[in-house]
Design a protein around this motif. Sequence first.
Motif, PDB file in Angstrom:
ATOM      1  N   ARG A  78       0.843  -1.192   0.000  1.00 28.47           N
ATOM      2  CA  ARG A  78       0.000   0.000   0.000  1.00 28.47           C
ATOM      3  C   ARG A  78       0.882   1.247   0.000  1.00 28.47           C
ATOM      4  O   ARG A  78       2.058   1.200   0.345  1.00 28.47           O
ATOM      5  N   ASP A  85      -4.886   5.595   2.122  1.00 27.43           N
ATOM      6  CA  ASP A  85      -4.123   4.394   1.795  1.00 27.43           C
ATOM      7  C   ASP A  85      -4.633   3.787   0.493  1.00 27.43           C
ATOM      8  O   ASP A  85      -5.832   3.509   0.362  1.00 27.43           O
ATOM      9  N   ALA A  87      -4.017   0.564  -2.246  1.00 31.16           N
ATOM     10  CA  ALA A  87      -3.377  -0.708  -2.538  1.00 31.16           C
ATOM     11  C   ALA A  87      -2.518  -0.557  -3.783  1.00 31.16           C
ATOM     12  O   ALA A  87      -2.927   0.082  -4.763  1.00 31.16           O
ATOM     13  N   SER A 122      -3.308   2.639 -10.444  1.00 25.38           N
ATOM     14  CA  SER A 122      -3.893   2.302  -9.141  1.00 25.38           C
ATOM     15  C   SER A 122      -5.215   3.020  -8.890  1.00 25.38           C
ATOM     16  O   SER A 122      -5.910   2.719  -7.915  1.00 25.38           O
ATOM     17  N   ASN A 154      -9.316  -0.115  -5.030  1.00 30.47           N
ATOM     18  CA  ASN A 154      -9.130   1.127  -4.285  1.00 30.47           C
ATOM     19  C   ASN A 154     -10.403   1.963  -4.258  1.00 30.47           C
ATOM     20  O   ASN A 154     -10.719   2.578  -3.227  1.00 30.47           O
TER      21      ASN A 154
END
Length: 290
Positions: A78, A85, A87, A122, A154
Amino acid sequence: MSRTVAEAQRAAVQALTAAGIADAAGDARHLLAHAMGISRDRLILIGADPVPADAMLQLAQALARRIAREPVARIIGRRLFWGRDFAVTPDVLDPRGDTETLIATALEGPPPARLLDLGTGSGAIAVTLLAEWPRAHGVATDISAAALAVAGQNAQNLGVADRLELVLTDWCADLTGPFDLILSNPPYISAQEMAGLEPEVLHHDPALALSPGGDGLGAYRQIAQQTARVLAPQGRVIVEIGWQQGQDVLEIFRKTGWQDQRLIADLAGLDRVVVARNPAQQAEITRNDR
């Protein structure tokens, strides 16, 4: 004999320092906290407590990976980005602090009804902005199905999945506008520069997310050519750039008819973002609507 948390942390710092890791203290805190399944700010509170044997084993394995120049974010899975946060997996670019300049620039403008994130990886850009703008909806594209899966994870984890559509496509091919805001952190490292990258980047970020080959500007040419048709009147395009690419990217947008381009510097004072609008498109739409 077991080590205390404080002892394990000191030993980790020493091991990373001896291996030439720049931020040995910070990385040691990340890895120890991850091994113990706690937040980093708790380490100082439990310094005298023993580290469980399984956590010591996990820490040793993590330190070996970091000494081999694997980034901390890859080890713990992460990355903290704009206070959240995300991943990260080997399928996506590790989000970096530089990209927060793009987020800050976007947030200076009005909230869009609909935004587009090109090459989402991401999902850090699209998910962050949807979290900041609770009434906005977005589309995020990528040519990698594996990357879109991470972006979807996410979006789900951060509560915006119902407002984000994920599309497997090349840039904005086959998309229908209008979008009020289009953003991208495209691959921009030139082929010549690739060999000089740090091992953490060269060996752990997807090559397609780092470089388009050639002079590194190919993605900007495609974005400048493709996005005008799906951009709403007075909409903005915001792209991250390499710190030496500012004038080249401005020229690409100028040559393809864009206006009102400007350069935005990051916190280090380096060129990091280009913003452009397309008033010519707005004028054409206005004439056609008469």
